[in-house]
Design a protein around this motif. Structure first.
Motif, PDB file in Angstrom:
ATOM      1  N   PRO A  65     -69.718  19.105 -55.436  1.00  0.00           N
ATOM      2  CA  PRO A  65     -70.010  18.918 -56.854  1.00  0.00           C
ATOM      3  C   PRO A  65     -70.742  20.136 -57.431  1.00  0.00           C
ATOM      4  O   PRO A  65     -70.968  21.138 -56.748  1.00  0.00           O
ATOM      5  CB  PRO A  65     -70.916  17.682 -56.879  1.00  0.00           C
ATOM      6  CG  PRO A  65     -70.820  17.077 -55.515  1.00  0.00           C
ATOM      7  CD  PRO A  65     -70.496  18.201 -54.587  1.00  0.00           C
ATOM      8  N   VAL A  66     -71.114  20.024 -58.683  1.00  0.00           N
ATOM      9  CA  VAL A  66     -71.975  21.014 -59.336  1.00  0.00           C
ATOM     10  C   VAL A  66     -73.093  20.219 -60.019  1.00  0.00           C
ATOM     11  O   VAL A  66     -73.012  19.000 -60.143  1.00  0.00           O
ATOM     12  CB  VAL A  66     -71.205  21.860 -60.372  1.00  0.00           C
ATOM     13  CG1 VAL A  66     -70.161  22.718 -59.678  1.00  0.00           C
ATOM     14  CG2 VAL A  66     -70.557  20.982 -61.442  1.00  0.00           C
ATOM     15  N   PHE A  67     -74.134  20.910 -60.446  1.00  0.00           N
ATOM     16  CA  PHE A  67     -75.214  20.187 -61.117  1.00  0.00           C
ATOM     17  C   PHE A  67     -75.817  21.020 -62.236  1.00  0.00           C
ATOM     18  O   PHE A  67     -75.648  22.239 -62.295  1.00  0.00           O
ATOM     19  CB  PHE A  67     -76.291  19.740 -60.128  1.00  0.00           C
ATOM     20  CG  PHE A  67     -77.079  20.844 -59.475  1.00  0.00           C
ATOM     21  CD1 PHE A  67     -78.244  21.322 -60.053  1.00  0.00           C
ATOM     22  CD2 PHE A  67     -76.663  21.407 -58.275  1.00  0.00           C
ATOM     23  CE1 PHE A  67     -78.987  22.337 -59.460  1.00  0.00           C
ATOM     24  CE2 PHE A  67     -77.389  22.418 -57.658  1.00  0.00           C
ATOM     25  CZ  PHE A  67     -78.552  22.888 -58.261  1.00  0.00           C
ATOM     26  N   GLY A  68     -76.511  20.314 -63.125  1.00  0.00           N
ATOM     27  CA  GLY A  68     -77.181  20.951 -64.246  1.00  0.00           C
ATOM     28  C   GLY A  68     -78.473  20.215 -64.553  1.00  0.00           C
ATOM     29  O   GLY A  68     -78.870  19.291 -63.840  1.00  0.00           O
ATOM     30  N   PHE A  69     -79.117  20.601 -65.639  1.00  0.00           N
ATOM     31  CA  PHE A  69     -80.408  20.008 -65.993  1.00  0.00           C
ATOM     32  C   PHE A  69     -80.285  19.148 -67.246  1.00  0.00           C
ATOM     33  O   PHE A  69     -79.344  19.298 -68.038  1.00  0.00           O
ATOM     34  CB  PHE A  69     -81.468  21.097 -66.208  1.00  0.00           C
ATOM     35  CG  PHE A  69     -81.164  22.049 -67.337  1.00  0.00           C
ATOM     36  CD1 PHE A  69     -81.560  21.756 -68.644  1.00  0.00           C
ATOM     37  CD2 PHE A  69     -80.480  23.236 -67.115  1.00  0.00           C
ATOM     38  CE1 PHE A  69     -81.276  22.616 -69.696  1.00  0.00           C
ATOM     39  CE2 PHE A  69     -80.196  24.116 -68.163  1.00  0.00           C
ATOM     40  CZ  PHE A  69     -80.593  23.808 -69.455  1.00  0.00           C
ATOM     41  N   LEU A  70     -81.243  18.252 -67.419  1.00  0.00           N
ATOM     42  CA  LEU A  70     -81.325  17.414 -68.614  1.00  0.00           C
ATOM     43  C   LEU A  70     -82.570  17.803 -69.400  1.00  0.00           C
ATOM     44  O   LEU A  70     -83.695  17.639 -68.927  1.00  0.00           O
ATOM     45  CB  LEU A  70     -81.421  15.935 -68.237  1.00  0.00           C
ATOM     46  CG  LEU A  70     -80.224  15.333 -67.493  1.00  0.00           C
ATOM     47  CD1 LEU A  70     -80.524  13.885 -67.121  1.00  0.00           C
ATOM     48  CD2 LEU A  70     -78.960  15.418 -68.335  1.00  0.00           C
ATOM     49  N   ALA A  71     -82.372  18.316 -70.590  1.00  0.00           N
ATOM     50  CA  ALA A  71     -83.492  18.662 -71.473  1.00  0.00           C
ATOM     51  C   ALA A  71     -83.949  17.423 -72.232  1.00  0.00           C
ATOM     52  O   ALA A  71     -83.130  16.626 -72.699  1.00  0.00           O
ATOM     53  CB  ALA A  71     -83.071  19.744 -72.454  1.00  0.00           C
ATOM     54  N   GLY A  72     -85.254  17.271 -72.347  1.00  0.00           N
ATOM     55  CA  GLY A  72     -85.789  16.120 -73.069  1.00  0.00           C
ATOM     56  C   GLY A  72     -85.290  16.042 -74.503  1.00  0.00           C
ATOM     57  O   GLY A  72     -85.104  14.954 -75.047  1.00  0.00           O
TER      58      GLY A  72
END
Length: 246
Positions: free
Chosen positions: A64-71
């Motif tokens: 897979p790949v991943f990223g971030f979640l900004a508030g």
């Protein structure tokens, strides 16, 4: 900041899709993503992409790949999605983990993820690729923070006693059935996808923190949305979540 990061930030600001950037490789792509992360303000968690084996085979990758979640991109339950703030929004259902304690290291397992989670919830992720017509390479999409747009998370429930591989998933749009799936659509088990991410993050000395929200990967194809649309995601044992679009 690299030209890749600048181009992606400009696309977001202009709300205009751009041609794929032809980012050369995944290490470069994650470096670009880190630049965007550093500029995004407070983070509330992480997200996974390309978690289905079929999708991996389709795009020629083995993980897979991943990223971030900004508030700033979090939506509250009942809050409408302002589609005018995005370029080409699409919605997909997710199983969401809420971390009850820190979790890090190169040997984390799916069982560790479940044990560290204070709860699991149904979620809707709103994808919004900055690339025209969602056409990109894997490196391009990683640099673009895996097409992160907005997200909303339902009320978490305890994970104990729920086999997340087998829960049924239903996605509806405007009262019509769009897609169905099971939790196993995410790397065989959604917690396995999260465990992979934690192990990968360990190479950079990073991990998950208590309170983090983790979207474990889309379980169906994403459906395009426009003003007036209503999307509903239902996952057995986890509940139902509705997202209206304005």
């Amino acid at each position: 900041m690299t030209e890749y990061a600048v181009a992606l930030q400009k696309a977001v600001a202009d709300r205009t899709a751009i041609d794929a950037l032809d980012v050369p490789d995944l290490p470069t792509a994650y470096a670009v993503q880190r630049e965007l992360r550093d500029a995004a303000g407070p983070l509330v968690g992480w997200k996974l992409g390309v978690t289905s084996r079929a999708k991996q085979a389709q795009v020629g990758v083995s993980s897979p790949v991943f990223g971030f979640l900004a508030g700033a991109n979090a939506l509250d339950i009942g809050e409408p999605l302002a589609t005018s703030e995005l370029i080409q929004p699409r919605c997909e259902p997710e199983i969401v983990f809420v971390l009850g304690r820190d979790l890090a290291g190169p040997h984390v397992t799916a069982a560790d993820v479940i044990a560290a989670s204070s709860g699991v919830a149904v979620g809707i992720e709103v994808l919004d690729s900055r690339y025209r017509d969602y056409k990109f390479t894997m490196a391009d999409v990683v640099a673009d923070n895996t097409s992160a747009g907005r997200f909303v998370v339902g009320t978490p429930v305890p994970a104990a006693g729920i086999d997340l591989r087998l829960v049924g998933v239903v996605l509806e749009k405007n009262g019509e059935l769009v897609a169905t799936a099971s939790g196993a659509a995410s790397l065989g088990h959604p917690a396995a996808a999260v465990a992979w991410m934690v192990r990968t993050m360990a190479a950079d000395g990073e991990g998950l923190s208590a309170g983090d929200v983790v979207l474990s990967g889309g379980l169906t194809a994403a459906v395009p949305v426009a003003p007036g649309d209503v999307v509903v995601a239902t996952i057995d044992r986890l509940g139902t979540l509705e997202l209206g679009c304005s």
